[in-house]
Scaffold this motif. Structure first.
Motif, PDB file in Angstrom:
ATOM      1  N   VAL A  11      22.784 -40.675  69.153  1.00 36.45           N
ATOM      2  CA  VAL A  11      22.001 -40.695  70.387  1.00 36.45           C
ATOM      3  C   VAL A  11      21.854 -39.258  70.876  1.00 36.45           C
ATOM      4  O   VAL A  11      22.831 -38.505  70.897  1.00 36.45           O
ATOM      5  N   PHE A  12      20.641 -38.910  71.274  1.00 40.67           N
ATOM      6  CA  PHE A  12      20.402 -37.570  71.829  1.00 40.67           C
ATOM      7  C   PHE A  12      19.863 -37.715  73.245  1.00 40.67           C
ATOM      8  O   PHE A  12      19.025 -38.580  73.511  1.00 40.67           O
ATOM      9  N   ASP A  13      20.333 -36.875  74.139  1.00 41.66           N
ATOM     10  CA  ASP A  13      19.760 -36.862  75.490  1.00 41.66           C
ATOM     11  C   ASP A  13      19.704 -35.441  76.012  1.00 41.66           C
ATOM     12  O   ASP A  13      20.609 -34.638  75.773  1.00 41.66           O
ATOM     13  N   ALA A  14      18.627 -35.178  76.736  1.00 42.75           N
ATOM     14  CA  ALA A  14      18.477 -33.852  77.350  1.00 42.75           C
ATOM     15  C   ALA A  14      19.486 -33.655  78.483  1.00 42.75           C
ATOM     16  O   ALA A  14      19.820 -32.513  78.842  1.00 42.75           O
ATOM     17  N   ALA A  15      19.982 -34.748  79.034  1.00 49.97           N
ATOM     18  CA  ALA A  15      20.930 -34.672  80.151  1.00 49.97           C
ATOM     19  C   ALA A  15      22.313 -34.246  79.663  1.00 49.97           C
ATOM     20  O   ALA A  15      22.567 -34.205  78.462  1.00 49.97           O
ATOM     21  N   LYS A  16      23.200 -33.970  80.646  1.00 54.17           N
ATOM     22  CA  LYS A  16      24.577 -33.609  80.275  1.00 54.17           C
ATOM     23  C   LYS A  16      25.492 -34.821  80.219  1.00 54.17           C
ATOM     24  O   LYS A  16      26.699 -34.680  80.054  1.00 54.17           O
ATOM     25  N   PRO A  74      31.547 -40.395  70.841  1.00 51.29           N
ATOM     26  CA  PRO A  74      31.464 -39.552  69.637  1.00 51.29           C
ATOM     27  C   PRO A  74      30.088 -39.547  68.979  1.00 51.29           C
ATOM     28  O   PRO A  74      29.750 -38.604  68.262  1.00 51.29           O
ATOM     29  N   ASP A  75      29.290 -40.586  69.216  1.00 52.03           N
ATOM     30  CA  ASP A  75      27.979 -40.656  68.558  1.00 52.03           C
ATOM     31  C   ASP A  75      26.838 -40.267  69.490  1.00 52.03           C
ATOM     32  O   ASP A  75      25.681 -40.590  69.217  1.00 52.03           O
ATOM     33  N   MET A  76      27.196 -39.611  70.593  1.00 51.85           N
ATOM     34  CA  MET A  76      26.131 -39.193  71.520  1.00 51.85           C
ATOM     35  C   MET A  76      26.176 -37.672  71.662  1.00 51.85           C
ATOM     36  O   MET A  76      27.241 -37.077  71.757  1.00 51.85           O
ATOM     37  N   GLN A  77      25.005 -37.084  71.698  1.00 49.09           N
ATOM     38  CA  GLN A  77      24.894 -35.634  71.817  1.00 49.09           C
ATOM     39  C   GLN A  77      24.024 -35.302  73.023  1.00 49.09           C
ATOM     40  O   GLN A  77      22.903 -35.788  73.125  1.00 49.09           O
ATOM     41  N   PHE A  78      24.577 -34.455  73.919  1.00 48.07           N
ATOM     42  CA  PHE A  78      23.894 -34.187  75.182  1.00 48.07           C
ATOM     43  C   PHE A  78      23.288 -32.785  75.189  1.00 48.07           C
ATOM     44  O   PHE A  78      23.449 -32.025  74.248  1.00 48.07           O
ATOM     45  N   GLU A  79      22.566 -32.529  76.270  1.00 43.50           N
ATOM     46  CA  GLU A  79      21.866 -31.235  76.426  1.00 43.50           C
ATOM     47  C   GLU A  79      21.040 -30.920  75.181  1.00 43.50           C
ATOM     48  O   GLU A  79      20.951 -29.774  74.752  1.00 43.50           O
TER      49      GLU A  79
END
Ligand SMILES: Cc1cc2nc3c(=O)[nH]c(=O)nc-3n(C[C@H](O)[C@H](O)[C@H](O)COP(=O)(O)OP(=O)(O)OC[C@H]3O[C@@H](n4cnc5c(N)ncnc54)[C@H](O)[C@@H]3O)c2cc1C
Length: 542
Positions: free
Chosen positions: A43-48, A110-115
């Motif tokens: 998962v990718f998100d622009a948020a923190k 662990p499977d999420m990446q932020f910013e």
């Protein structure tokens, strides 16, 4: 775990079964479902942090306007039994805590990446896989791309000439600072009177020395009647959650309500007003609108409800001229998203609050000191932009997406979104939009619609894996037929009569198309399930 996670960019190209764009409720549930299938996803998100809408929209007064117990996940009975909502309509901080609880409970971190913003996604026809590029320069290879990017997440940036020259403080409701804003003693201007403005104006007005509200279109707003959660009510509800949730799934708006076949014009005015009053007293979005079956279909019927609400405004606002300015009179009740408020109209009785009617005196520009209309200049310490979103399509089209043969999604959608079931786009295999245009989405309790879409997509992924299929793509015919059906359904209602964000009317140049599907959550779910049971009718599986 913390809700502020900084993740360093991976250096190597990674390979997953799916890239999920967005870590709101949709993205988190999608990840959870995929893990359940033994599949890999990132998962990718622009948020923190997680939470999507509830991460970004931290303005004062932000809360849900679907009741808290309805606006929550139903997929895990333990989760719904253990979580306690403190109010009828939960505040943004409480919903964000819930989102973090979900991430903790299912160990999603662990499977999420932020910013990390997803910049582009290109389908490789030879490999039958997507190549996804982040703004950190990472390239990810994935079989599936799930856009869990949200319907109200692509904020409309301020574009008033000279806005960059304003010397005071500026805030957007949709990107509110985490540390909050203190308006005490300040002269404040707020542009917009949509849902976020209606929630925040009473609180800002309480703090500020003076508040000026710039209104282009008045909204219909109803009192939320917010209160602490009633223990007896919630204890009983928890015992009958299974049947209650099932009712929500089968309902029209994703919220169990009594359905009536009675028509407004068949009732006497006194009966009608009694019914509207009963609906008004529920403090819910569907109370008045659900009073009669014809309110969204017959203008004359709708006028009776609209007038009932206008009378409430007139009874609340002391100055009759000001009351008229706050009364919507050029679109049917319910055809722009109605709002729920706490003391909105009462706020305008304060001498320190002024309404500026932008239909009479439009905005012209900003300068170092404030805002000019065609009539006047206003000096401000603070300007708040409550200017809304490029709804339903903006978050998707802001990513550079190319499908089979390199064709661009923005070109395919130039005349309005083209898709099948509001979920998949012909020529863009293994590409899914959660609560996309052409599905009930924003016309429903979004939690119900998110769960339905995520479950349908994960069932499809399982089917593909078990049947050795590497791609799924809607046929152009099925897509055309669906787009026509969505338009016909919209045209049978009063919705197209409003210049609303449902119609794309708030974004200059956006095609005027009724974006959501008004077929109802329950019937739409049945259609999706029948199509799946029929071997994914209307899709080409290869
Ligand atoms: C103020 C407000 C109040 C609302 N109240 C209600 C309500 O009461 N009831 C209701 O049913 N609905 C409500 N909604 C709608 C709300 O958006 C949904 O209920 C729900 O939160 C949507 O969840 P989501 O996961 O689909 O999307 P979102 O919560 O919008 O999350 C999408 C995420 O995707 C990320 N993203 C988007 N594009 C990219 C990209 N290219 N790269 C990386 N990340 C990206 C965003 O940063 C965001 O965090 C409200 C919306 C707003 C704005």
């Amino acid at each position: 775990m913390s809700n502020e996670v900084t993740t360093n960019a991976n250096s190597a190209t990674a390979t997953y079964d799916a890239v999920i764009v967005g870590a709101g409720f949709a993205g988190m549930y999608m990840l959870h479902k995929m893990r359940g299938l033994g599949m890999t996803a990132r998962v990718f998100d622009a948020a923190k942090g997680v939470g999507g809408t509830w991460y970004w929209n931290r303005y004062p007064g932000a809360r849900c306007d679907v009741m808290s117990h309805d606006y929550s996940f139903s997929f895990d009975d333990e989760l719904q039994q253990e979580w306690e909502w403190s109010e009828k309509y939960a505040t943004q901080p409480e919903i964000l805590r819930y989102a973090n609880h979900v991430a903790d409970r299912y160990e999603l971190w662990p499977d999420m990446q932020f910013e990390t913003r997803i910049a582009s996604a290109a389908f490789d026809d030879d490999a039958n896989r997507w190549s996804v590029l982040t703004d950190q320069g990472e390239v990810i290879s994935a079989q599936h791309v799930v856009m869990a990017t949200g319907t109200l997440s692509a904020a409309k940036e301020p574009d008033l000439p000279g806005c960059e020259t304003f010397a005071g403080e500026t805030y957007m409701t949709s990107k509110w600072p985490h540390e909050g804003v203190d308006f005490t003693g300040k002269t404040v201007g707020i542009i917009g009177t949509g849902s976020s403005a209606i929630q925040s104006i009473p609180i800002i007005a309480e703090q500020a020395a003076h508040l000026t509200v710039f209104q282009r279109t008045p909204n219909f707003s109803l009192p939320a009647g917010n209160c602490p959660t009633e223990v007896a009510f919630i204890t009983d509800l928890k015992k009958r959650y299974p049947s209650y949730r099932q009712e929500a799934k089968e309902s029209f708006f994703g919220v169990p309500v009594e359905v009536t076949e009675e028509c407004a014009l068949e009732a006497k005015q006194s009966e009608r007003n009694a019914k509207y009053q009963a609906g008004w007293d529920t403090g819910s979005l569907v109370g008045v609108l659900g009073a009669y079956a014809d309110l969204l279909f017959d203008k004359e019927a709708n006028d009776t409800a609209a007038e009932f609400v206008r009378e409430k405004v007139r009874a609340t606002v002391n100055d009759p001229e000001l009351a008229e300015l706050l009364c919507p009179d050029d679109y049917p009740f319910g055809t722009k998203r109605p709002c729920l408020d706490t003391g909105y109209y009462e706020t305008f009785n304060s001498e320190d609050v002024r309404l500026v009617d932008l239909r009479k005196t439009p905005l012209v520009s900003m300068d170092g000191a404030g805002i000019s209309t065609t009539d006047e200049h206003f000096d401000f310490d603070v300007v708040v932009y409550a200017t809304g979103f490029d709804a339903m399509t903006g978050a998707v089209t802001r990513v550079d997406i190319s499908g089979v043969g390199g064709k661009k999604l923005v070109d395919e959608w130039v005349g309005g979104p083209q898709n099948y079931l509001g979920l998949c786009v012909a020529g863009f295999p293994n590409f899914y939009v959660v609560t996309g245009p052409g599905s009930p989405s924003v016309l429903s309790n979004m939690m119900v619609s998110i769960e339905q879409h995520v479950e349908w997509i994960s069932d499809l992924m399982e089917y593909m894996r078990d049947n050795d299929k590497s791609t799924i793509d809607p046929t152009p015919d099925a897509q055309e037929e669906w787009v026509r059906h969505v338009a016909e359904a919209g045209d049978s209602t009063l919705y197209p009569l409003a210049n609303s964000w449902y119609m794309g009317a708030n974004v200059p140049g956006k095609p005027r198309v009724f974006l959501p599907y008004i077929g109802g959550c329950g019937p739409y779910r049945e259609t999706c399930d029948e199509i799946a049971a029929d071997g994914y009718r209307g899709f080409a599986l290869a």
